[in-house]
Design a protein around this motif. Structure first.
Motif, mmCIF file in Angstrom:
data_model
loop_
_atom_site.group_PDB
_atom_site.id
_atom_site.type_symbol
_atom_site.label_atom_id
_atom_site.label_comp_id
_atom_site.label_asym_id
_atom_site.label_seq_id
_atom_site.Cartn_x
_atom_site.Cartn_y
_atom_site.Cartn_z
ATOM 1 N N PHE A 1 2.190 5.948 13.410
ATOM 2 C CA PHE A 1 1.488 6.934 12.603
ATOM 3 C C PHE A 1 2.243 7.122 11.306
ATOM 4 C CE2 PHE A 1 -0.954 10.514 11.392
ATOM 5 C CZ PHE A 1 -0.093 11.359 10.756
ATOM 6 N N CYS A 2 1.525 7.113 10.221
ATOM 7 C CA CYS A 2 2.200 7.226 8.933
ATOM 8 C C CYS A 2 1.366 8.065 7.981
ATOM 9 C CB CYS A 2 2.425 5.838 8.347
ATOM 10 S SG CYS A 2 3.210 5.885 6.753
ATOM 11 N N ASN B 1 -1.736 5.375 -3.068
ATOM 12 C CA ASN B 1 -2.598 4.207 -3.245
ATOM 13 C C ASN B 1 -1.852 3.103 -3.990
ATOM 14 O OD1 ASN B 1 -4.592 5.744 -2.064
ATOM 15 N ND2 ASN B 1 -5.651 6.196 -3.973
ATOM 16 N N LEU B 2 -1.160 3.492 -5.050
ATOM 17 C CA LEU B 2 -0.409 2.525 -5.837
ATOM 18 C C LEU B 2 0.680 1.876 -4.988
ATOM 19 C CD1 LEU B 2 0.302 1.148 -8.500
ATOM 20 C CD2 LEU B 2 1.642 3.176 -9.121
ATOM 21 N N ALA B 3 1.376 2.660 -4.171
ATOM 22 C CA ALA B 3 2.415 2.106 -3.307
ATOM 23 C C ALA B 3 1.832 1.068 -2.346
ATOM 24 C CB ALA B 3 3.104 3.215 -2.525
ATOM 25 N N MET B 4 0.667 1.379 -1.777
ATOM 26 C CA MET B 4 0.042 0.430 -0.859
ATOM 27 C C MET B 4 -0.303 -0.873 -1.565
ATOM 28 S SD MET B 4 -3.374 0.784 1.541
ATOM 29 C CE MET B 4 -4.511 0.695 0.146
ATOM 30 N N VAL B 5 -0.814 -0.772 -2.787
ATOM 31 C CA VAL B 5 -1.182 -1.987 -3.524
ATOM 32 C C VAL B 5 0.067 -2.774 -3.899
ATOM 33 C CG1 VAL B 5 -2.368 -2.898 -5.542
ATOM 34 C CG2 VAL B 5 -3.307 -0.928 -4.330
ATOM 35 N N TYR B 6 1.138 -2.064 -4.271
ATOM 36 C CA TYR B 6 2.412 -2.769 -4.483
ATOM 37 C C TYR B 6 2.789 -3.544 -3.221
ATOM 38 C CZ TYR B 6 3.810 -0.398 -8.879
ATOM 39 O OH TYR B 6 3.912 0.043 -10.176
ATOM 40 N N GLY B 7 2.646 -2.894 -2.071
ATOM 41 C CA GLY B 7 2.983 -3.550 -0.819
ATOM 42 C C GLY B 7 2.121 -4.763 -0.554
ATOM 43 N N LEU B 8 0.821 -4.657 -0.826
ATOM 44 C CA LEU B 8 -0.080 -5.803 -0.626
ATOM 45 C C LEU B 8 0.283 -6.952 -1.557
ATOM 46 C CD1 LEU B 8 -3.545 -4.014 -0.276
ATOM 47 C CD2 LEU B 8 -2.105 -4.934 1.542
ATOM 48 N N GLU C 1 9.949 7.483 6.754
ATOM 49 C CA GLU C 1 8.513 7.354 6.488
ATOM 50 C C GLU C 1 8.244 6.196 5.535
ATOM 51 O OE1 GLU C 1 6.690 11.799 6.710
ATOM 52 O OE2 GLU C 1 8.115 11.463 5.091
ATOM 53 N N ILE C 2 9.130 6.026 4.585
ATOM 54 C CA ILE C 2 8.975 4.921 3.642
ATOM 55 C C ILE C 2 8.997 3.590 4.382
ATOM 56 C CG2 ILE C 2 10.106 3.676 1.745
ATOM 57 C CD1 ILE C 2 11.030 6.430 0.703
ATOM 58 N N GLU C 3 9.968 3.426 5.289
ATOM 59 C CA GLU C 3 10.073 2.157 6.015
ATOM 60 C C GLU C 3 8.883 1.930 6.945
ATOM 61 O OE1 GLU C 3 12.136 -0.201 5.132
ATOM 62 O OE2 GLU C 3 12.714 1.287 3.620
ATOM 63 N N GLU C 4 8.316 3.002 7.491
ATOM 64 C CA GLU C 4 7.111 2.857 8.308
ATOM 65 C C GLU C 4 5.973 2.307 7.456
ATOM 66 O OE1 GLU C 4 6.437 6.722 9.910
ATOM 67 O OE2 GLU C 4 7.882 6.484 11.553
ATOM 68 N N ASN C 5 5.869 2.834 6.250
ATOM 69 C CA ASN C 5 4.825 2.356 5.350
ATOM 70 C C ASN C 5 5.036 0.892 4.976
ATOM 71 O OD1 ASN C 5 2.820 4.529 3.982
ATOM 72 N ND2 ASN C 5 4.644 5.511 4.785
ATOM 73 N N ILE C 6 6.251 0.544 4.678
ATOM 74 C CA ILE C 6 6.543 -0.844 4.287
ATOM 75 C C ILE C 6 6.174 -1.802 5.416
ATOM 76 C CG2 ILE C 6 8.360 -2.471 3.668
ATOM 77 C CD1 ILE C 6 7.578 -0.564 1.410
ATOM 78 N N THR C 7 6.452 -1.394 6.651
ATOM 79 C CA THR C 7 6.087 -2.219 7.802
ATOM 80 C C THR C 7 4.574 -2.425 7.872
ATOM 81 O OG1 THR C 7 8.007 -1.452 9.060
ATOM 82 C CG2 THR C 7 6.183 -2.391 10.326
ATOM 83 N N ILE C 8 3.845 -1.361 7.626
ATOM 84 C CA ILE C 8 2.389 -1.446 7.633
ATOM 85 C C ILE C 8 1.892 -2.327 6.486
ATOM 86 C CG2 ILE C 8 0.276 -0.107 7.331
ATOM 87 C CD1 ILE C 8 1.773 2.210 8.744
#
Length: 275
Positions: free
Chosen positions: A11-12, A222-229, A248-255
């Protein structure tokens, strides 16, 4: 989430916030003033003082009280489309989506060409994770009023949920031709581009939008997710660090890595991002 990834997704809050941002934007756009073509005829259903009070209460954000007020009106006048619309919208904003669908369905039966009813009913079906059905109602709304902002925005979201990104982008582009400065359309268009592999163009749009203080932190997410993609994890971490703790940041990066891998494999991820 209903779809399975190769790794278990924790969960993130931030992954959910891009979705929340999108649906918030859809809800806000639904408040746009309807066109003359779609505006109900005041003579057909004059607004009573009780209806005006219920509508004002809903506008203030007190949807629990508004629902009770609308319920009283509907009990006295079961064929009041305005009251059914308000009641369905209040139920939806309280998270009672199935109840909202039933009430709005009745409003649609009474007034099949009411664009506001169609747009809110479509939004409810999006919340019920029924994008195909939502798309049907959005198309009906746009057949009546092709420039209805709520229907344009919602149709794009429904198409993106179905991973029909090229079609969604066409909808957003047509909307932006009429509303070139609209924040909602630009945000959702940018995310659609990212989900179809066009991260560089998406990032350019979101980097501009994130400068608006009223947009943060949702647009930052949203911008962070697109950076990740796009594989730009350093930029994603720096963006997330403005709002989240390290774990929480690392959870997001994993996703983001999982979603990026799926995109690279040609898999459709629209339903994951919007679920």
């Amino acid at each position: 989430m209903t779809f399975q990834l190769e790794i278990k997704l924790p969960f993130c809050k931030s992954l959910l916030r891009p979705l929340g941002a999108l649906f918030l934007l859809v809800l806000v756009s639904a408040c746009a003033v309807p066109s003359e073509q779609s505006r109900p005829n005041p003579a057909a259903e004059p607004a009573s003082s009780s209806l005006r009070l219920a509508q004002a209460t809903a506008k203030s954000g007190d949807h629990q009280t508004a629902a009770r007020l609308f319920e009283d009106i509907v009990e006295e006048d079961p064929e009041s489309v305005a009251a059914l619309l308000g009641l369905g919208d209040s139920y939806s904003r309280l998270g009672q989506q199935s109840r909202a669908a039933a009430v709005l369905g009745r409003a649609h039966e009474l007034d099949a060409r009411n664009v506001e009813v169609l747009a809110v009913l479509a939004r409810v079906h999006l919340s019920l994770q029924q994008p195909e059905r939502a798309l049907t109602y959005y198309d009906k709304a746009l057949a009546i009023d092709r420039n209805n902002l709520s229907a344009i925005t919602g149709k794009g979201v429904a198409l993106d949920t179905l991973s029909r990104h090229a079609e969604a982008q066409k909808v957003y582009q047509n909307g932006l031709a009429h509303y070139p400065a609209n924040f909602v359309l630009r945000n959702n268009y940018a995310l659609s581009l990212a989900l179809s592999g066009q991260q560089a163009k998406s990032i350019s749009i979101l980097q501009e939008l994130v400068q608006d203080p009223a947009a943060a932190p949702n647009v930052r997410d949203n911008l962070a997710m697109v950076y990740g993609l796009a594989g730009r994890e350093k930029d994603a971490r720096a963006t997330l660090a403005l709002d989240l703790e390290a774990n929480e940041i690392e959870e997001n990066i994993t996703i983001y890595r999982a979603l990026r891998r799926m995109l690279g494999e040609g898999k459709k991820i629209g339903s994951l991002v919007y679920a």
